[in-house]
Motif scaffolding. Structure first.
Motif, PDB file in Angstrom:
ATOM      1  N   THR C  19       2.012   6.386   8.394  1.00  0.00           N
ATOM      2  CA  THR C  19       1.336   6.311   9.687  1.00  0.00           C
ATOM      3  C   THR C  19      -0.093   6.815   9.564  1.00  0.00           C
ATOM      4  O   THR C  19      -1.030   6.239  10.113  1.00  0.00           O
ATOM      5  CB  THR C  19       2.083   7.153  10.739  1.00  0.00           C
ATOM      6  N   SER C  22      -2.288   4.344   7.971  1.00  0.00           N
ATOM      7  CA  SER C  22      -2.619   3.194   8.815  1.00  0.00           C
ATOM      8  C   SER C  22      -3.545   3.536   9.982  1.00  0.00           C
ATOM      9  O   SER C  22      -3.861   2.663  10.776  1.00  0.00           O
ATOM     10  CB  SER C  22      -1.357   2.561   9.389  1.00  0.00           C
ATOM     11  N   ASP C  24      -6.758   4.143  12.200  1.00  0.00           N
ATOM     12  CA  ASP C  24      -8.103   3.557  12.168  1.00  0.00           C
ATOM     13  C   ASP C  24      -9.097   4.460  11.471  1.00  0.00           C
ATOM     14  O   ASP C  24     -10.018   4.001  10.800  1.00  0.00           O
ATOM     15  CB  ASP C  24      -8.588   3.318  13.608  1.00  0.00           C
ATOM     16  N   PRO C 116       7.553   8.605  13.944  1.00  0.00           N
ATOM     17  CA  PRO C 116       6.421   9.298  13.325  1.00  0.00           C
ATOM     18  C   PRO C 116       5.476   9.824  14.402  1.00  0.00           C
ATOM     19  O   PRO C 116       5.601   9.434  15.547  1.00  0.00           O
ATOM     20  CB  PRO C 116       5.737   8.157  12.566  1.00  0.00           C
ATOM     21  N   SER C 119       0.128   7.529  16.854  1.00  0.00           N
ATOM     22  CA  SER C 119      -1.184   7.346  16.202  1.00  0.00           C
ATOM     23  C   SER C 119      -2.295   8.083  16.929  1.00  0.00           C
ATOM     24  O   SER C 119      -3.127   8.737  16.301  1.00  0.00           O
ATOM     25  CB  SER C 119      -1.540   5.863  16.157  1.00  0.00           C
TER      26      SER C 119
END
Lengths: 843, 434, 253
Positions: C19, C22, C24, C116, C119
């Motif tokens: 996570t 990934s 940004d 997870p 984000s």
């Protein structure tokens, strides 16, 4: 004077330091030195410094007090010099100067453990600045010495290592009144819960005492400021229930100048006694007595009578309650009504009269009974729809007193106290006795109506089935759920004997007593040699043809009429009322006086089956209590209860679900607590999944700290006991008072209510090395906080289901009353044995 | 007996290389997983409804495959077929997962090694060198990771441990807008991959992969659907030397391989005791044709040496990503996708055991559950790709290390080589330590 | 001077690290820090002095304790990344393995929960870590953002809770009248779960699974405290799948 609030500002510290160095400094110099630009600022700080400085004509200088502070603060010079400003200004940082007093308790404590060793240990505990030893603190000798000692050491917190807070906390609070805040006094119970129960193990007792004191110091060090609440006392009283008890009390209070709201659920005052034939031993018929009393109540200007009225909501606290009432429509304007009864005559629909126990019919619009007050007809709520379709009475009334469209009326009153006097109900599970008034098997209140001059038979003893006088009457005594004899049942039997004999001298009378109940009762018993009195173990009523026969232990007694003398049972409204008014119930389900919250009282048979005289005397007792409470103008209390941190609240509502008092509400996405309703049981804290709720005195932090300190005791098996402050802790004290010894490996944590105990406290204890957890609370029906004890029961139940044997073997939850010290000791010892066994098996 | 242990780096999870020496000779080299998490135990006594989201936690890279395999196993117990829309969504989720997983492995783990293996550079690219090696490559790879991630976000609720796949279907009905976004992502993915494959070829295709990495002729296993590439639905195929050994539905797996409960490792019952290889390369080898000319022409760029090397799986990974991007685009054009959500009810448990199979990014994944009378799971078997590949990894590790040891006797070189061999298989240690 | 980071995974699914990769901001993160150890991406594998250690995964092996202690001694701040490291994680459901949060062995300076970690939350936390600030986590529970939240507590908690998912035994999955899951008899762990996930499951009409972990205390005690107050069906009362999900209390002496 709180020295630390004075020193909390760097300017003030610098003023003191400067004056200490230079002696005298003029005002303008001070201003320059401090770099201040406005005189206002300097004046403010100088004022704050108070008695620490003084001023002659030109300059400021330190007073004796000021010099002493400087001397005392030598250790903290850094703080004074402003080097450590951050420490002082940090939010939430509390300065702790804890003083510990060890009370030898006239050698009760010092005989078992070495006070020196205890003192030496205590001196090493952080935050402790002074230790003092007394022979007997509770005798309140040398009070100046104590005050001086605490002032000299600038103590702001005190730990007293002595006896149980249950016995002496109030005395200690009085000693330190005005010196140390109540919340900052903590007691380490080293007498009842240590020395007296571990007489055979002085070494361990010392170790335990040390740990108990350390935990108390840590706890008091964590105490933060608590708000103080002042309540202006409302000189008025609400009495719920217009029976004999309520009216007697209302008269006493009104005559003492207290405004009384007499609130009655039914449409008339009078209660049950108004329908009795007469009161035993008074010689007077009861309705005459009642009507006289009602007359006096009506006459009294200080009494406001609210019939047909029920309580909807109560808020506030002792001294200032706000009560929302709902007055049900009577559909007849009491003021316009003349009592002519035309409406009743014209009404064509009949139903059975509940005021005559259904013995006679009445109209839909009716007057409950002859001496009702207010003397105006009434229509029951349940009938109004039928009446609205007819409206014949409305048209018939000459005075336009009838208004079938009357609405519910909401009334709000403010009172200082509230009294519940709603009486009791009659035992009603009478199927086994073939109860049937139409067949002359009646209950005592019905017999009372038969005896009453205004009753269905106009006072003549007649069978309801055929209207003929009975040739034989049997009275079965004391039918009810309890295995004791109610005193008034006996008086009632004698009263009936006399009444029957005067009317029907030839009537054969048999009275049956339950031997099982007599065995358990120590009191009243009628002469066993009298042939009319029969004592049975089993009783049965059978019907043969149209005859009724009582079979009492195989002997048969045919009877024309059978009177079932029924016992009082708790009023069925009590459970509902508990939701709005807070009180607790005793084992039988009556109101229990012992645990009433402040500002609420109960009188009359709500507290149990009382006879007339007991009712009157209990009313008078309560009157005195209320008058003394309301004679003050203000009540000053510290709020101890729940504090909410809104910023942490996710509005899940679990607290609302668990609060026994409905004190928490969510309105417009905001959580709020009614501080008046909150009694501080902490049950909500135990379920709050965020950090939004905590008690302000018995904080979670303190409980965790106690567990942590107690875990230093290094003998196994170690037990932690969460005891509720009313019963569990009391029982532990009681064990001490009886000097019953139990194993020292148990540490008691006082919680407001066992409902506060949440699963994480149990896990935390296990994690810190405790082998067993005990939860000792009130008995189920007598929980100080309504149903909180039940909530911890649910948690432990679920815990057992989830963890299985780990929980079942290592957690016990018991209910004790505060006098069951022996049981407490037993529980501890057997639990200890069990855990030792387990540990042995493991190794 | 002597043991030399080295920690695997640049792999997903914790693994060791264990070299066993006997009398100065390498007796074996093993890829040792060290930890064992016991998901077969975790799933015991669980309700079926609860199982997919627990199974998802087996792996943070192929979570979608785990969830979907679990759902499929349970659906087979209830004899429920998810709606077409749900199948399409599941395929999309697996596509996102594959792009994310392959691109992460390719960029951070496999790619830096290729410089040592092919270009004979002394050291693999360091992380810093890697991200600055070719800014466009780096940004393209990041974008691919993001694309995989976002497809999970769009259709799965979040990118890891998806929310929407449940028993009976996928609890989601995408809007036109979401489909358009996904379409853009997949088109970007194709463009990026074209560039990356060409760049890859530019850098490496002139080198021949060394013998060390050539495959010892394993039996390839993978799923195919009517001779076509499919990762969701189809038959299992075992093939060797372009010859089909067997085509069988998953419930017949026990004729070829099985697993005992509570014991790690899979038993294979192949006649010649060949090792089985699963994964992207196997998926290609069993059909030898993606059915898209463009992709076949990319494969044609690499010679036979490449195609017989495990290093070729790196190329295949890129091509597979491209294939699934095309597949995804065609799914997105399907009008069934935007229909009203249709989750099949699960009312009657018809079988007390069930199997669910999908092709996870790293190869065949099979979940097997059996429930007791209380409908709680009492038997679990999980067949996980990396676990299937372990014997072949160990075989190559051992033979190649022995060779290198004979030649040099240098343990550092052996360790380095072993590391690179392991990485080229793209083992998923989380999965394997399930 | 770039801040140095160490990323370690213990027993985990690698979902937290993947996570993080990934995110940004991950490319910028790599540029801005000196990554001293991260076996996912780096060859060098020594535990050296560092500013911030992010640890993923729970402790299930003895060996990991030494690694942890070593990391603690070399790191200025240690952050538990993900629910496994913070509370123990899914492995707690196992009856044969221990799954302990790293805080059982070392002192930690913060957690980034989630299974997870969401984000947005993870990204914000990493930015704050890069700026050498404290991590800020939401302190409320999931209910606060729940679109099905009702203030009618009676109706919310009085229903018998007998389902884990909306579609267990029936198909009432659309929830057209937007009623609270608990009111529908479906177990939702929202009340005892930390907010910060933007209530993604609930927005998709699925009950909260509790993956963000508790705000205070441990998961199991919160679950017991919570579920003892509601009418929980017998079948669920003994179902360990609820009570040990994501963490298990330590009851050993």
């Amino acid at each position: 004077m709180d020295i630390y609030s004075i020193l909390s500002h760097p300017f003030r510290r610098r003023v003191l330091l400067l004056l200490d160095k230079e002696g005298y400094i003029p005002y303008t110099d001070l201003m320059d030195r401090l770099g201040l630009e406005t005189t206002g600022q300097l004046n403010f700080h100088l004022k704050k410094l108070g008695t620490l400085i003084n001023k002659d004509k030109k300059s400021y200088f330190l007073t004796e007090d000021g010099k002493r502070v400087i001397n005392l603060m030598n250790i903290d010079k850094k703080i004074l010099a402003g080097e450590d400003i951050e420490y002082l200004d940090k939010v939430g940082s509390e300065i702790n100067r804890v003083g510990v007093i060890i009370c030898k308790c006239n050698t009760e404590i010092s005989n078992l453990i070495s006070i020196n060793a205890l003192e030496n240990y205590i001196k090493r505990i952080p935050n402790v600045v002074a230790v003092k030893i007394f022979d007997n603190l509770c005798q309140e000798k040398n009070l100046e010495k104590i005050t001086k000692w605490s002032k000299d050491n600038y103590l702001n917190k005190i730990v007293i290592a002595a006896c149980s807070p249950k016995t002496h906390l109030h005395i200690f609070e009085r000693i330190f009144d005005g010196v140390i805040d109540k919340v900052n006094i903590e007691i380490a119970n080293i007498r009842e819960q240590c020395c007296w129960v571990h007489l055979k193990e002085p070494t361990l007792a010392l170790k335990k005492a040390q740990i108990l004191v350390e935990a108390a110091v840590e706890r008091v060090a964590l105490q933060k400021d608590v708000q103080v609440k002042t309540v202006k006392i409302e000189k008025s009283c609400a009495i719920l229930g217009g029976g004999i008890a309520g009216m007697t009390l209302a008269l006493s209070l009104a005559r003492a100048g207290i405004k009384v709201y007499l609130i009655e659920k039914s449409p008339t005052l009078g209660g049950k006694i108004a329908r009795w034939s007469k009161i035993y031993g008074m010689g007077d018929c009861s309705i005459c007595l009642m009507s006289e009393m009602i007359g006096e109540v009506v006459k009294e200007k200080n009494i406001e009578i609210l019939t047909n009225t029920e309580i909807e909501k109560v808020s506030g606290e002792v001294g200032n309650f706000s009560i929302d009432l709902v007055k049900k429509p009577r559909y007849v304007d009491e003021k316009k009504c003349t009592g002519c009864k035309r409406c009743i005559e014209i009404c064509s629909i009949e139903k059975s009269n509940q005021y005559e126990f259904g013995l006679t019919p009445r109209k839909l619009i009716y007057i409950p009974y002859v001496q009702s007050y207010p003397y105006a007809p009434v229509i029951d709520q349940e009938d109004i729809e039928t009446c609205r379709q007819c409206r014949i009475c409305e048209r018939a009334c000459n005075n336009n007193a009838i208004d079938l469209d009357q609405k519910f009326e909401k009334i709000r009153i403010r009172v200082g106290t509230k009294v519940i006097a709603i009486g009791a109900d009659f035992y009603s599970e009478l199927k086994p006795y073939n109860y049937n008034p139409q067949n002359d098997v009646i209950i005592s209140p019905e017999f009372e109506r038969i005896l009453s001059a205004d009753g269905p038979t106009e006072g003549k003893i007649l069978k309801l089935s055929d209207g003929k006088p009975p040739k034989s009457i049997s009275i079965i005594q004391c039918l009810g759920p309890f295995d004791y004899l109610a005193e008034y049942c006996g008086t009632l039997a004698i009263k009936y004997l006399e009444s029957i004999y005067s009317q029907l001298p030839d009537c054969k009378i048999n009275i049956f007593f339950d031997l099982n109940k007599i065995k358990k009762s120590t009191g009243f018993m009628l002469d066993p040699s009298d042939e009319r009195f029969h004592y049975y173990e089993n009783i049965e009523i059978i019907e043969k043809g149209n005859k009724k026969i009582i079979i009492s232990d195989s002997e048969q007694y045919p009877s024309d009429m059978i009177v079932l003398n029924v016992n009082f049972v708790p009023n069925k409204d009590l459970k509902e009322l508990r939701k709005t008014l807070d009180f607790t119930l005793d084992d039988h389900g009556f109101m229990s006086e012992e645990t009433l919250a402040s500002g609420i009282f109960g009188v009359g048979s709500i507290k149990g089956p009382l006879d007339y005289n007991s009712v009157i005397s209990s009313s008078n007792d309560v009157a005195i209590k209320i008058i003394s409470l309301l004679s003050n103008d203000y009540l000053i209390t510290e709020f101890s209860g729940i504090e909410i941190k809104e910023e942490n609240c996710g509005l899940c509502g679990l607290c609302i679900l668990s609060c026994p008092y409905n004190a928490i509400t969510i309105e417009a996405d905001k959580i709020a607590i009614d501080k008046f309703k909150c009694k501080g049981c902490g049950t909500c804290v135990s379920v709050c999944p965020t950090n939004a709720l905590d008690l302000n005195i018995d904080t979670t932090e303190k409980i965790l700290k106690s567990i942590e300190v107690f875990s230093k005791f290094n003998l196994r098996p170690k037990i932690i006991a969460f005891c509720c402050r009313s019963c569990g802790y009391g029982a532990a004290d009681e064990a001490g008072l009886k000097k019953l010894s139990y194993n020292p490996n148990i540490f008691i944590i006082k919680v407001p209510c066992t409902g506060r105990v949440d699963t994480s406290l149990i896990f935390k204890s296990f994690k810190l090395g405790f082998d067993g957890v005990m939860i000792i609370g009130c008995r189920k029906d007598s929980c100080r906080y309504i149903n909180s004890v039940d909530q911890v029961r649910q948690k432990v139940k679920l815990l057992n289901e989830v963890l299985g044997p780990i929980a079942e073997n290592r957690i016990i939850r018991k209910s004790l009353s505060a006098v069951e010290g022996n049981k407490f000791a037993e529980i501890v010892n057997s639990f200890y044995e069990r855990l030792s066994e387990e540990i042995k098996n493991e190794t | 007996m002597k043991k030399v242990v080295d920690v695997c780096t640049r792999v997903e999870g914790h693994g060791n290389i264990k070299i066993l020496l006997q009398k100065d000779e390498i007796s074996s080299v093993n890829f040792d997983l060290e930890i064992f998490r016991g998901f077969e135990n975790i799933l015991l006594d669980k309700r079926l409804i609860d199982t997919p989201r627990i199974a998802s936690r087996i792996c943070g890279l192929c979570h979608a495959s785990q969830t979907i395999a679990s759902c499929k196993a349970i659906e087979s117990m209830y004899e429920v077929e998810p709606s077409n829309q749900s199948v399409l969504l599941r395929r999309l989720l697996m596509i996102g997962e594959l792009i994310r997983s392959h691109s992460m492995h390719f960029f951070f783990q496999a790619f830096p090694d290729l410089f040592v293996i092919l270009d004979k550079q002394p050291k693999p690219l360091s992380l810093n060198e890697l991200i600055h090696f070719d800014p466009k490559l780096t940004s393209n790879m990041y974008e691919l990771i993001k694309i995989g991630n976002e497809i999970g976000n769009l259709f799965g609720g979040r990118s890891v441990h998806l929310i929407t796949p449940i028993i009976g279907g996928v609890f989601f009905s995408p809007s036109k807008k979401e489909i358009n976004i996904a379409r853009k992502y997949l088109q970007n993915s194709i463009n990026n991959l074209k560039w990356i494959i060409e760049r890859f070829q530019e850098i490496f295709s002139q080198f021949d992969p060394p013998d060390v990495y050539s495959l010892p002729n394993p039996a390839y296993m993978g799923m195919h659907n009517d001779e076509k590439y499919d990762r969701y639905n189809g038959l299992l195929r075992l093939a060797q030397n372009n010859k089909i050994i067997a085509d069988f539905p998953v419930y017949k797996h026990s004729q070829y391989f099985d697993k005992q409960e509570d014991i790690r490792g899979i038993d294979f019952y192949l006649k010649n005791n060949q090792n089985i290889l699963v994964g992207p390369l196997a998926r290609y080898k069993i059909i030898n044709d993606y059915g898209i000319d463009e992709l076949q022409s990319y494969i044609g760029l690499f010679n036979k040496e490449w195609q017989n090397s495990i290093l070729f799986s790196n190329v295949i990974r890129l091509i597979e990503m491209m294939f699934v991007s095309y597949e995804g685009l065609s799914i997105l054009d399907d009008t069934e996708l935007t229909q009203k959500n249709d989750i099949r009810p699960i009312n009657f448990l018809r079988n007390n055991e069930g199997l669910g199979m999908v092709e996870a990014p790293r190869g065949t994944l099979i979940h097997y559950y059996h429930v007791n009378k209380k409908r709680l799971i009492d038997k679990v078997k999980l067949f996980i790709a990396t676990e299937i590949n372990l014997p072949i990894i160990d075989e190559i590790l051992t033979t190649q290390s022995q060779k290198l040891y004979e030649r040099t006797g240098d343990f550092n070189q052996i360790k380095k080589q072993a590391q690179m061999i392991i990485r080229s298989f793209d083992p998923c240690i989380s999965c394997a330590t399930h | 001077m770039k801040p140095s980071f160490l990323i370690e995974s213990l027993t985990s699914c690698s979902g937290c690290i993947s996570t993080m990769i990934s995110l940004d901001i991950f490319p910028q993160f790599l540029e801005k820090v000196n990554l001293v150890r991260c076996s996912f991406m780096r060859d060098e594998n020594n535990i050296s002095e560092n500013d911030i250690a992010l640890i993923e995964g729970c402790v299930s092996e003895e060996k990991q304790i030494d690694i942890l202690k070593n990391i603690r001694s070399k790191s200025k701040r240690v952050i538990a990344l993900g629910t496994c490291a913070a509370f123990g994680g899914m492995l707690a459901l196992s009856t044969v393995k221990e799954a302990e949060p790293i805080s059982n062995y070392i002192e930690i300076d913060g957690i980034i929960p989630g299974c997870p970690p969401p984000s947005k939350l993870l990204g914000n936390c990493i930015i704050r870590l890069l700026e050498n600030k404290e991590i800020i986590l939401p302190e409320k529970n999931v209910c606060v953002d729940c679109e099905f939240r009702t203030d009618n507590i009676e109706s919310k908690f009085m229903k018998r809770i007998n389902k884990l998912m909306p579609r267990e035994y029936n198909l009432d999955i659309e929830n057209k009248d937007k009623r609270c899951f608990l009111e529908r008899g479906i177990l939702c762990l929202g009340p005892i779960t930390r907010d910060g996930c933007e209530s993604k499951c609930i927005k998709l009409n699925l009950p909260c699974d509790g993956c963000m972990g508790p705000i205070k205390n441990d998961f199991t005690s919160n679950a017991i405290n919570f579920l003892s107050t509601v009418n929980l069906a017998k079948g669920l009362r003994k179902y360990k799948g609820i009570f040990y999900r994501y963490s298990k209390p330590k009851t050993k002496r």
